[in-house]
Design a protein around this motif. Structure first.
Motif, PDB file in Angstrom:
ATOM      1  N   PRO A 138      -0.047   6.885   6.818  1.00  0.00           N
ATOM      2  CA  PRO A 138       0.824   5.887   6.190  1.00  0.00           C
ATOM      3  C   PRO A 138       1.305   4.825   7.186  1.00  0.00           C
ATOM      4  O   PRO A 138       1.577   5.121   8.348  1.00  0.00           O
ATOM      5  N   LEU A 139       1.403   3.580   6.734  1.00  0.00           N
ATOM      6  CA  LEU A 139       1.846   2.476   7.569  1.00  0.00           C
ATOM      7  C   LEU A 139       3.193   1.940   7.095  1.00  0.00           C
ATOM      8  O   LEU A 139       3.743   1.023   7.701  1.00  0.00           O
ATOM      9  N   VAL A 140       3.702   2.482   5.989  1.00  0.00           N
ATOM     10  CA  VAL A 140       4.939   1.943   5.425  1.00  0.00           C
ATOM     11  C   VAL A 140       5.988   3.045   5.348  1.00  0.00           C
ATOM     12  O   VAL A 140       5.670   4.227   5.482  1.00  0.00           O
ATOM     13  N   LYS A 141       7.238   2.639   5.178  1.00  0.00           N
ATOM     14  CA  LYS A 141       8.298   3.626   4.989  1.00  0.00           C
ATOM     15  C   LYS A 141       9.139   3.203   3.790  1.00  0.00           C
ATOM     16  O   LYS A 141       9.007   2.076   3.290  1.00  0.00           O
ATOM     17  N   ALA A 142       9.993   4.109   3.343  1.00  0.00           N
ATOM     18  CA  ALA A 142      10.816   3.834   2.167  1.00  0.00           C
ATOM     19  C   ALA A 142      11.605   2.554   2.386  1.00  0.00           C
ATOM     20  O   ALA A 142      12.145   2.320   3.474  1.00  0.00           O
ATOM     21  N   GLY A 143      11.629   1.716   1.397  1.00  0.00           N
ATOM     22  CA  GLY A 143      12.393   0.467   1.486  1.00  0.00           C
ATOM     23  C   GLY A 143      11.527  -0.736   1.782  1.00  0.00           C
ATOM     24  O   GLY A 143      11.935  -1.872   1.512  1.00  0.00           O
ATOM     25  N   ASP A 144      10.330  -0.534   2.329  1.00  0.00           N
ATOM     26  CA  ASP A 144       9.450  -1.670   2.612  1.00  0.00           C
ATOM     27  C   ASP A 144       8.997  -2.328   1.312  1.00  0.00           C
ATOM     28  O   ASP A 144       8.726  -1.656   0.327  1.00  0.00           O
TER      29      ASP A 144
ATOM     30  N   ASP B   7      -1.892  -5.019  -0.268  1.00  0.00           N
ATOM     31  CA  ASP B   7      -1.486  -4.742   1.111  1.00  0.00           C
ATOM     32  C   ASP B   7      -1.978  -3.371   1.553  1.00  0.00           C
ATOM     33  O   ASP B   7      -1.953  -2.415   0.772  1.00  0.00           O
ATOM     34  N   LYS B   8      -2.377  -3.294   2.813  1.00  0.00           N
ATOM     35  CA  LYS B   8      -2.785  -1.987   3.346  1.00  0.00           C
ATOM     36  C   LYS B   8      -1.523  -1.188   3.614  1.00  0.00           C
ATOM     37  O   LYS B   8      -0.647  -1.635   4.367  1.00  0.00           O
ATOM     38  N   ILE B   9      -1.398  -0.018   2.998  1.00  0.00           N
ATOM     39  CA  ILE B   9      -0.191   0.782   3.201  1.00  0.00           C
ATOM     40  C   ILE B   9      -0.495   2.073   3.949  1.00  0.00           C
ATOM     41  O   ILE B   9       0.403   2.793   4.352  1.00  0.00           O
ATOM     42  N   ALA B  10      -1.775   2.378   4.139  1.00  0.00           N
ATOM     43  CA  ALA B  10      -2.150   3.548   4.935  1.00  0.00           C
ATOM     44  C   ALA B  10      -3.499   3.236   5.577  1.00  0.00           C
ATOM     45  O   ALA B  10      -4.362   2.624   4.948  1.00  0.00           O
ATOM     46  N   ALA B  11      -3.647   3.647   6.845  1.00  0.00           N
ATOM     47  CA  ALA B  11      -4.854   3.298   7.587  1.00  0.00           C
ATOM     48  C   ALA B  11      -5.833   4.456   7.609  1.00  0.00           C
ATOM     49  O   ALA B  11      -5.433   5.624   7.509  1.00  0.00           O
ATOM     50  N   ALA B  12      -7.118   4.122   7.736  1.00  0.00           N
ATOM     51  CA  ALA B  12      -8.147   5.148   7.852  1.00  0.00           C
ATOM     52  C   ALA B  12      -7.925   5.947   9.120  1.00  0.00           C
ATOM     53  O   ALA B  12      -7.569   5.405  10.157  1.00  0.00           O
ATOM     54  N   ASP B  13      -8.109   7.271   9.022  1.00  0.00           N
ATOM     55  CA  ASP B  13      -7.982   8.128  10.194  1.00  0.00           C
ATOM     56  C   ASP B  13      -9.388   8.502  10.653  1.00  0.00           C
ATOM     57  O   ASP B  13      -9.937   9.519  10.253  1.00  0.00           O
ATOM     58  N   GLY B  14      -9.970   7.642  11.450  1.00  0.00           N
ATOM     59  CA  GLY B  14     -11.306   7.924  11.941  1.00  0.00           C
ATOM     60  C   GLY B  14     -12.380   7.297  11.070  1.00  0.00           C
ATOM     61  O   GLY B  14     -12.084   6.472  10.192  1.00  0.00           O
TER      62      GLY B  14
END
Lengths: 328, 447
Positions: free
Chosen positions: B48-54, B60-67
């Protein structure tokens, strides 16, 4: 609101084990009717006695409502069809009970047995009452008349029979070297057990089951082929000693055995290859027992012997797994 | 290559596609909240790239690929991140998910292009853009598409196989994709052929979708070699191995991939999605979902924002009927029963079925009668009868040499079993048990 949660698949073909079993029972109705046509009401009494004998132990010791799945009824009807019309009813009852108890329940009930329960019941009767089970009344005569000591008291010394008895086509062939016209064999106007005489009716009923996929046609087909080939070879070698293939197929219990006994799902192979091996083995044994054995008929022992090797047949005929060269 | 147009074994379940097959896809209104699980694809979950309140905007990209074997996740609606935490997952578990409170009255407006124009991009750049756009296989397994588009150099790929079978009953998403957006599908085919560098594409469609076959044939461009092959209607025709055999006559060896017989298989919905992200410039934020079954009042083929809760989706289809009893995500043969209407639609959700008491199958189980019907049904020629009896005795070790790993849990054996033995469920459990045993064993063994 709560929802049902089940594992996939969430669809089903709609087939069920009781449905298969009751369809087999249904397909046996014309065969029983043919027996009644040839041998009179006695035939129905024998069927009822044998079915009652099969249902009783299943009811007492079987699984919950096991009598309702239809499998014990099949055993009872099939056993009756292998018996002579004049057999005392208590023997038919006893045979049905023996078949279910020692042919099925001791193994763990439906699906667990190795041997065909109906044939085991018959094997028991043949061992216990060799005379009663080889006394064949002729077809015809007064339709209402009893064909033997039907209402004999259990275990009392048998009454002398005053009915006319006759040898079966196989007995005639084996012991007197007399043939029977093929047409009589196919229509059933000969002596024999209740269900082994009307070959055409049996074939039609089997065809119905095969169309519904409740019967693996490969088993009867390979039995007929195997009987035809082995008896045909012998017939070519010495036509005076060995009867021809058509006689071999349509006399005795080959048709009944091939269509209804050998195809019992529980006691036949699960693989298609196995069905061919199984059928070929039965055909070979039938011819061997009839030709070289001391008995006139060999279908029962042929099927029982092949039942015993079904696990091995399954093992050597496993299908080739997709994307491999090997069997599973 | 020799097209057989069919495969051996398999089953013929009732199709039950008639309720939605002729319905054009329509867009559903935005739900008040969307929930985006971090694990919507095969491979590693996104970070995840975001947190509550954003505040996030659609795309918009809200989570990045892991690998490498992973893809990012994008906001499917404009709104405010309500929470990042555990939430019911379509596979029946609870898993990490990003919840977005959707802005009411937001225009969900068109935005500047997020995915680059494909013209002028090299195949490698296209593949990278595909990963960045979060594209996964939309046929159910949700395997990251970019991985399939970059086969190892030592494998020679001869053809792209496009899977338009949709052999699962009820589902009509692929059908409508082909019938409603044939040009988009064929642009996707062109892009994928370019990425793979293959001269040929084989397009398999089951014969029960004549309008889709017709639409695709009519839209065929003259400059690429795409062969449309109508296939026998049989389940599981859409399984990769079965489809490859039907189209090329080749058997994918046990334990190998389609690459090993020179093809790459892509679901038609994934193909269309690739084209869509390049056309619209927006990453994968919505998909087509069939909502069907007698338990839903207005069956439909809907364009649904990824992350829409089943509750909102079903409301958009007129709600549930009074006798609704089971809700399945996916097709009826392999789909997963849902216990919670808060569960969201994910990228891999092909359909939502609401089955009534009469449709949901709950039958009494009988002992196996060794009828052999499961052997006739198994498309990979296993012996489910034997495997099932071993599994019930927990003799898992003996199941491995019998090729349990080749079982794809298609459900054909359970479907035909007259004794209603839940064979595919048993096999799934056995596979899990074997996997567990393998991961714990080395720890026990002295090094």
């Amino acid at each position: 609101m709560s929802y049902v949660v089940t594992a996939s698949p969430h669809l089903h073909s709609g087939d069920s084990t009781p449905r298969i079993m009751w369809n087999v029972v249904l397909s046996l109705v014309p065969v029983v009717a043919a027996a009644a046509w040839f041998f009179g009401p006695t035939a129905l009494l024998v069927v009822l006695a044998s079915v009652a004998g099969a249902l009783l132990p299943e009811r007492i010791w079987g699984r919950r409502s096991a009598t309702r799945d239809g499998s014990a009824a099949i055993t009872g009807i099939l056993l009756a069809l292998t018996l002579p019309p004049g057999i005392p009813l208590w023997m038919a009852f006893l045979g049905g009970a023996f078949g279910i108890i020692f042919g099925k329940l001791v193994f763990g009930g439906l699906g667990q047995n190795v041997f065909n329960p109906a044939l085991l019941g018959r094997a028991f009767l043949q061992a216990a009452f060799p005379v009663a089970i080889t006394t064949w009344p002729v077809a015809g005569g007064p339709w209402w008349g009893l064909r033997g000591d039907t209402f004999a008291i259990p275990f009392a010394s048998p009454q002398p029979l005053d009915t006319v008895t006759a040898a079966t086509p196989l007995g005639l062939m084996k012991f007197e070297h007399k043939g029977t016209p093929l047409w009589d064999l196919m229509l059933g106007t000969t002596g024999g057990s209740l269900g082994e005489t009307a070959a055409l009716v049996i074939l039609l009923c089997g065809g119905y089951l095969a169309l519904r996929n409740y019967l693996n046609w490969r088993i009867p087909a390979s039995i007929f082929l195997s009987v035809a080939i082995f008896s045909g070879v012998l017939h070519l070698l010495d036509a005076s000693r060995y009867p021809g293939p058509l006689f071999m197929i349509f006399s005795g219990g080959v048709v009944l055995g091939a269509v209804f006994m050998a195809t019992d799902m529980v006691t036949s192979p699960v693989t298609h290859g196995g069905c061919y091996v199984f059928g070929a083995g039965i055909g070979l044994l039938v011819v061997a027992i009839r030709v070289w054995g001391g008995l006139a008929e060999g279908v029962m022992y042929a099927i029982l012997l092949m039942n015993a090797v079904v696990p091995s047949i399954n093992r050597i005929t496993q299908p080739r797994v997709f994307g491999t060269r090997e069997a599973a | 290559m020799r097209a057989l147009l069919r495969f051996r074994h398999g089953v013929h379940p009732p199709e039950r596609k008639e309720r939605t097959a002729a319905l054009e896809t329509r867009r559903m209104p935005y739900p008040p909240e969307v929930v985006l699980p971090l694990r919507q694809h095969a491979g590693k979950p996104a970070i995840p790239l975001v947190k509550a309140g954003d505040r996030v905007e659609r795309g918009d990209k809200i989570a990045a690929a892991d690998g490498y074997v992973s893809v990012p996740i994008h906001a499917s609606a404009t709104g405010t991140v309500a929470a990042v935490g555990l939430w019911p997952h379509p596979d029946g578990s609870y898993d990490q998910a990003i919840r977005i409170a959707v802005e009411p009255w937001s225009a969900q407006a068109a935005r500047p292009r997020l995915v680059p124009e494909w013209r002028g991009l090299s195949p490698r750049e296209i593949v990278a853009a595909v990963q960045e756009a979060g594209v996964v296989g939309l046929g159910g397994a949700a395997f990251p598409t970019h991985v399939k588009l970059s086969p190892p150099k030592d494998k020679r790929i001869e053809a792209l196989v496009v899977n338009g079978c949709e052999c699962e009953p009820y589902l009509t998403t692929d059908h409508r994709t082909m019938a409603d957006f044939p040009d988009r599908v064929l642009l996707g085919v062109r892009l994928m052929m370019k990425c793979l560098g293959v001269p040929k594409a084989l397009f398999g469609i089951e014969r029960n979708k004549p309008d889709a076959i017709e639409a695709i044939r009519r839209a065929l461009p003259g400059d690429i070699d795409v062969e449309v092959l109508p296939l026998t209607v049989k389940y599981p025709q859409g399984a990769e191995k079965m489809l490859i055999q039907a189209l090329t006559g080749r058997e994918v060896p046990s334990g190998k991939l389609p690459l090993d017989v020179g093809v790459v298989v892509q679901n038609v919905a994934s193909v269309a999605t690739i084209a869509e992200v390049f056309e619209t410039g927006l990453p994968l934020v919505e998909r087509i979902v069939t909502v069907s079954g007698n338990g839903v009042r207005k069956p439909a083929n809907l364009i649904v924002p990824v992350g829409t809760k089943l509750r909102d989706l079903l409301d958009a289809c007129g709600g549930l009927s009074d006798d609704a009893s089971e809700i399945v995500s996916g097709g009826p043969m392999m789909g997963v029963s849902q216990r919670d209407l808060e569960t969201p639609v994910s990228k891999g959700t092909t359909g939502i079925l609401v089955l009534t008491e009469a449709e949901a199958q709950r039958n009494r189980t009988y002992p196996c009668i060794r009828c052999g019907h499961c052997l006739d049904a198994c498309p990979v020629f296993l012996n489910p009868q034997l495997l099932g009896s071993l599994a019930l005795k927990a003799r898992y070790g003996e199941m491995e040499p019998l090729h349990l790993r080749d079982c794809m849990l298609c459900g054909c054996c359970s479907y035909v079993c007259p004794s209603h033995i839940p064979l595919s469920q048993i096999f799934a459990a056995a596979k899990t048990a074997i996997r567990k045993a393998k991961t714990t064993e080395p720890a026990k063994a002295p090094a």
